[in-house]
Write a protein that holds these residues in place. Structure first.
Motif, PDB file in Angstrom:
ATOM      1  N   SER A  68     -31.232   8.069  16.365  1.00  0.00           N
ATOM      2  CA  SER A  68     -30.707   8.500  15.258  1.00  0.00           C
ATOM      3  C   SER A  68     -29.697   7.013  14.664  1.00  0.00           C
ATOM      4  O   SER A  68     -29.313   6.493  15.633  1.00  0.00           O
ATOM      5  CB  SER A  68     -29.746   9.473  15.609  1.00  0.00           C
ATOM      6  N   ASP A  69     -29.657   7.167  13.816  1.00  0.00           N
ATOM      7  CA  ASP A  69     -29.061   5.655  13.421  1.00  0.00           C
ATOM      8  C   ASP A  69     -27.344   6.423  12.872  1.00  0.00           C
ATOM      9  O   ASP A  69     -27.165   7.074  12.453  1.00  0.00           O
ATOM     10  CB  ASP A  69     -29.423   5.180  12.185  1.00  0.00           C
ATOM     11  N   ASN A  70     -26.165   5.441  13.888  1.00  0.00           N
ATOM     12  CA  ASN A  70     -25.021   5.959  13.734  1.00  0.00           C
ATOM     13  C   ASN A  70     -24.320   4.960  13.777  1.00  0.00           C
ATOM     14  O   ASN A  70     -24.878   3.699  14.154  1.00  0.00           O
ATOM     15  CB  ASN A  70     -25.111   7.247  14.407  1.00  0.00           C
ATOM     16  N   LYS A  71     -23.352   4.370  13.664  1.00  0.00           N
ATOM     17  CA  LYS A  71     -22.229   3.827  13.520  1.00  0.00           C
ATOM     18  C   LYS A  71     -22.044   3.033  14.529  1.00  0.00           C
ATOM     19  O   LYS A  71     -21.846   1.500  15.127  1.00  0.00           O
ATOM     20  CB  LYS A  71     -20.542   3.869  12.705  1.00  0.00           C
ATOM     21  N   ASP A  72     -21.806   3.918  15.618  1.00  0.00           N
ATOM     22  CA  ASP A  72     -21.869   3.211  17.389  1.00  0.00           C
ATOM     23  C   ASP A  72     -23.094   2.015  17.562  1.00  0.00           C
ATOM     24  O   ASP A  72     -22.494   1.518  18.544  1.00  0.00           O
ATOM     25  CB  ASP A  72     -21.352   5.150  18.293  1.00  0.00           C
ATOM     26  N   ARG A  73     -24.108   3.118  17.779  1.00  0.00           N
ATOM     27  CA  ARG A  73     -25.204   2.146  17.815  1.00  0.00           C
ATOM     28  C   ARG A  73     -25.074   0.913  16.970  1.00  0.00           C
ATOM     29  O   ARG A  73     -25.130  -0.253  17.442  1.00  0.00           O
ATOM     30  CB  ARG A  73     -26.586   3.284  17.521  1.00  0.00           C
ATOM     31  N   GLN A  74     -24.552   0.537  15.449  1.00  0.00           N
ATOM     32  CA  GLN A  74     -24.304  -0.318  14.900  1.00  0.00           C
ATOM     33  C   GLN A  74     -23.713  -1.246  15.376  1.00  0.00           C
ATOM     34  O   GLN A  74     -23.816  -2.432  15.498  1.00  0.00           O
ATOM     35  CB  GLN A  74     -24.042   0.009  13.449  1.00  0.00           C
ATOM     36  N   THR A  75     -22.842  -1.133  15.801  1.00  0.00           N
ATOM     37  CA  THR A  75     -21.594  -1.780  16.249  1.00  0.00           C
ATOM     38  C   THR A  75     -21.447  -2.045  17.643  1.00  0.00           C
ATOM     39  O   THR A  75     -20.206  -2.661  18.085  1.00  0.00           O
ATOM     40  CB  THR A  75     -19.782  -1.239  15.436  1.00  0.00           C
TER      41      THR A  75
END
Length: 326
Positions: A141-148
């Motif tokens: 899943s693409d989510n902000k935690d992984r992105q940042t």
């Protein structure tokens, strides 16, 4: 582990619980499912013996970073244990699933060979950071935690970028006949839920358990397992009231487990969001050309055919976004 090391997510290779039962009849074309084969943990899975890389030099090939033009290989990490997204065929070696077919199609568009390495889900982002792999395709899943690069409110890494290619939410899977009359997350209060650890579903269950306690109801007893097939077995045995998994995986298990007699999906999808192809933050050139490849696959109909083959076209996207998850 929480959001950083999780997917929305799996069925383990060696213990395909409802063996054969979890192989969807007719979903893998015999003339296509020998392209990618498994290797022991730590090894790289090559394409089938004698297969050569697609001809190089196309429009997308020349946009690749030089290292891939030179090697003509892109390495993809995946936990190959998540039907129908990625899993092993009856021989226990051949990789099949819609992620596998899509990865091969992306490789053809790029003019390179894709090598898929079977890894534990929690090691995928680390593998990307260490350059062991170039991409992640594993129902992540693409989510902000992984992105940042955030985990439980702490900065633990640089994060990764995502090329979003599919939409999926969580689903509640129960024993056939729904003996405990479960319809929503609220119905899980005071009950035992089995699921795969290090996933967004574990987070969902923990948050729901807190809500249950705040509402004066019993907390959820969460049994977290390395692989989703272990959680499914607990539900089948009646030792857990439900499993929470991705909608395509839950639907697949309901359709195929015990020839459709073991499980059923209840309620609406939970927090639907995008799956993303994970790319290192410092590899934007590869990210952008992968995005173009997926866009071309959508435009020429290949993407739709792959999703239809695996009965997951409900999750199709029409626009390929970068870091579209929230």
């Amino acid at each position: 582990m929480t959001a950083l090391s999780a997917r929305r997510r799996t069925l383990a290779a060696g213990a395909v619980l409802v063996a054969g039962a979890l192989l969807l009849t007719g979903c893998g074309d015999d003339d296509k499912k020998d392209d990618v084969k498994s290797t022991p943990s730590g090894g790289t899975a090559p394409t089938s013996a004698g297969a050569s890389a697609p001809p190089a030099g196309g429009a997308l090939f020349v946009k690749l970073p030089k290292q891939y033009q030179d090697s003509k290989v892109v390495k993809i990490g995946s936990e190959v244990a998540y039907p129908p997204v990625e899993f092993k065929d009856k021989d226990g070696k051949t990789f099949i699933g819609f992620d596998i077919d899509l990865a091969k199609a992306i490789g053809e568009k790029l003019g390179v060979k894709v090598e898929i390495e079977d890894m534990t889900f929690g090691s995928l982002i680390t593998g990307l950071d260490s350059k062991r792999i170039d991409l992640i395709m594993s129902a992540m899943s693409d989510n902000k935690d992984r992105q940042t690069g955030m985990d439980e409110g702490k900065k633990v890494g640089d994060g990764i970028d995502f090329v979003d290619y599919f939409n999926a939410g969580g689903s509640i899977l129960v024993k056939k006949g729904n003996p405990q009359n479960i319809k929503t997350l609220d119905d899980l209060c005071g009950k035992t839920v089995a699921l795969q650890k290090a996933t967004t579903h574990e987070e969902t269950a923990n948050k729901q358990s807190d809500k249950c306690k705040a509402d004066g109801k019993g907390a959820i007893t969460i049994q977290a397992y390395e692989h989703d097939n272990e959680a499914l077995l607990r539900v089948k045995q009646g030792a857990a009231a439900a499993d929470i998994s991705d909608f395509p995986v839950a639907a697949y298990a309901a359709q195929t487990g015990g020839d459709g007699n073991d499980f059923e999906v209840v309620g609406e999808q939970i927090d639907p969001g995008p799956y993303g192809i994970g790319v290192a933050k410092n590899n934007s050139q590869l990210r952008d050309v992968v995005k173009e490849a997926v866009e071309q696959l959508i435009a020429d109909g290949t993407y739709g055919k792959i999703l239809e083959k695996w009965n997951v076209k409900q999750g199709a996207v029409t626009e390929v976004k970068i870091n579209g998850g929230s």
